[in-house]
Design an enzyme around this catalytic site. Structure first.
Site, short mmCIF file in Angstrom:
data_model
loop_
_atom_site.label_atom_id
_atom_site.label_comp_id
_atom_site.label_asym_id
_atom_site.label_seq_id
_atom_site.Cartn_x
_atom_site.Cartn_y
_atom_site.Cartn_z
N LYS A 17 68.52 -55.01 33.35
CA LYS A 17 69.67 -54.18 33.87
C LYS A 17 70.44 -53.46 32.68
O LYS A 17 71.72 -53.34 32.86
CB LYS A 17 70.69 -55.11 34.32
CG LYS A 17 70.11 -56.16 35.71
CD LYS A 17 71.23 -56.97 36.30
CE LYS A 17 70.48 -57.95 37.39
NZ LYS A 17 71.54 -58.86 37.79
N ASP A 20 72.17 -65.06 40.75
CA ASP A 20 73.04 -64.46 41.75
C ASP A 20 72.41 -64.69 43.30
O ASP A 20 73.11 -65.14 44.34
CB ASP A 20 73.64 -63.20 42.05
CG ASP A 20 72.33 -62.13 41.66
OD1 ASP A 20 71.02 -62.53 41.39
OD2 ASP A 20 72.81 -61.02 41.30
#
Length: 495
Positions: free
Chosen positions: A197, A232
């Site tokens: 990311k 997550d």
């Protein structure tokens, strides 16, 4: 949808044939005897991104095959790591007490506290704060990043109001949502495999991220204990399962992407010494690394080659929010170079990587005016077009829809691949009953066209009868609550 901070990229290769001379300055250019127009580039793009049902089936089948290979061995060569989460017990609703969560998964981190009241009261109260991470820390040292996070957490703890109650003699416990590839070694420890990311923090890879956080909390004088380390997707599954026992899969579609699901222990050959008492655990697929069976274009390949992790995270680079806007920018850049899409002069910022973000695509996609005036405004604000014709705005919309449609449909095929694997291994018991896929992430939540393309692909693949039993449900901010719940499940103070 949170705006992604541009990751570091290598310098874009210039469109030059000789020093200082542009390859194609005219509105229409002849390349190898062919006339290049924006419409031709668009036609080739649509063909290269096409995801008819046979392609979706191929992707779903490849996903299921890679899942099995990843479960069989860590050295199988599968793109999917199929990481054990060590979450062997899920929330039941009976959890009580005050628990915290720290969620690090992108360009910001969230801290949350939740007061749990057991079966009768469930979630009594919650509070949270979100903190942006300075871009320089994304490329700094491990100590700098974790010290910044610990400082934010300490500040949040200091603001704890009287609405929250910690029983005497207990230390505050926290669930740590860390949404980067980790080789989990226990419920409260895990070794970072690599940053994704857009992060490139030095000194963390190969280290226990819980230890990194604990050391930073000690430096800040913060007396807390990490009871659970999750990503997550795992947090979202736990948070959704707290309210609905039919939740079996969780998917994150935001800046990045991932998926996890509940697996039977006996379906994990690489788990030589099963420790779970309930016969099942959550598997973290790390599906962003998947790379089989789906269509890629020259624009995807160029973006990948110029990224900080060439050849890695190909599925993520095709379907996740960090990258959709950048793919569109690259298409528009070629159209401007070779077909003069926005006039004689190249727009000022169009050559800047990641200047066009996925939230910009979403805003353009909502423009229903006859002259597409909002698209014109966004192009002016983002890439510096001084003016644009209606035809150029229509082409921009077509490019956007092509890339977003492919991303959504491939995400849908990935979901079906997971369900397909579960159904086949259970000999048809999965699709015969209600099954919930918990979804979270700004891309899914805030981009209706993307969301609709994803659901359409799921329905096409499953057909009308099977798709009736598959419920795709938004679980907003589920990963934070889920991490706190898993901290409660794994509390050292359980009676």
């Amino acid at each position: 949808m949170s705006a992604a901070t541009p990751p570091a990229v290598r310098s874009c290769r210039p469109f030059l044939t000789a020093p200082g001379r542009r390859r194609c300055p005219a509105v229409r250019c002849s390349l190898a005897g062919d006339v290049v127009t924006a419409s031709r580039i668009l036609k080739e793009l649509k063909s290269g991104c096409d995801t008819p049902l046979p392609v979706l089936r191929r992707v779903a089948d490849a996903m299921a095959d890679d899942m099995r290979a990843g479960l069989a061995s860590d050295h199988s060569g599968s793109d999917l790591k199929m990481i054990l989460s060590y979450v062997d017990a899920l929330p039941t609703g009976s959890e009580k007490g005050l628990f915290y969560a720290l969620d690090l998964g992108g360009t910001n981190f969230r801290v949350l506290r939740v007061q749990l009241g057991g079966k009768d009261n469930r979630v009594i109260d919650t509070e949270f704060e979100q903190v942006s991470i300075p871009q320089e820390l994304m490329f700094g040292t491990s100590e700098e990043l974790f010290d910044f996070i610990a400082s934010g957490l300490a500040s949040f703890v200091e603001k704890e109001s009287e609405r929250f109650y910690l029983p005497p003699g207990r230390k505050r416990e926290i669930g740590f949502t860390f949404s980067f590839p980790v080789n989990q070694t226990s419920i409260d420890s895990g070794i970072l495999i690599k940053w994704t990311k857009g992060f490139a923090v030095s000194g963390t890879a190969g280290k226990d991220v819980v230890a990194c956080l604990n050391e930073a909390m000690e430096r800040k004088g913060l007396d807390m204990r990490v009871s659970a380390l999750v990503n997550d997707a795992v947090g979202t599954l736990a948070g959704a399962r707290y309210w609905d026992d039919d939740v079996m899969v969780a998917v994150i579609l935001g800046t990045g992407t991932n998926a996890c699901y509940i697996e039977q222990i006996d379906a994990i050959p690489k788990l030589l010494s099963p420790a779970s008492g309930c016969g099942r655990t959550i598997i973290n697929t790390e599906w962003g690394a998947f790379s089989s069976g789906f269509p890629l274009t020259e624009f995807d390949n160029d973006m990948d080659n110029e990224s900080i992790n060439p050849g890695e995270q190909i599925f993520e680079k095709t379907i996740a929010g960090m990258y959709l806007g950048e793919i569109v920018r690259r298409v528009l850049l070629k159209m401007s170079k070779f077909a003069d899409l926005f006039g004689k002069y190249l727009p000022e910022k169009l050559s800047t990587p990641f200047v066009l973000r996925t939230p910009d695509l979403c805003a353009m996609h909502q423009d229903e005016s006859e002259d597409l005036s909002e698209i014109g405004k966004i192009l002016n604000a983002t890439i510096g077009t001084t003016s644009s014709t209606l035809e150029a705005r229509k082409i921009t919309m077509d490019v956007t829809d092509t890339i977003v449609k492919r991303g959504g449909r491939l995400a849908g095929a990935g979901i079906v691949g997971i369900l397909q694997k579960l159904d086949q291994d259970s000999r048809g018991l999965v699709f015969g009953k209600r099954l919930v896929v918990a979804m979270d992430g700004g891309l899914y939540e805030n981009y209706p066209q993307y969301r609709n393309h994803m659901k359409s692909a799921v329905n096409e693949l499953l057909g009308p009868e099977l798709s009736k039993n598959v419920i795709i449900e938004h679980t907003k901010d589920g990963s934070g609550i889920g991490a706190a719940l898993l901290a409660a499940v794994n509390s050292k103070y359980i009676d």
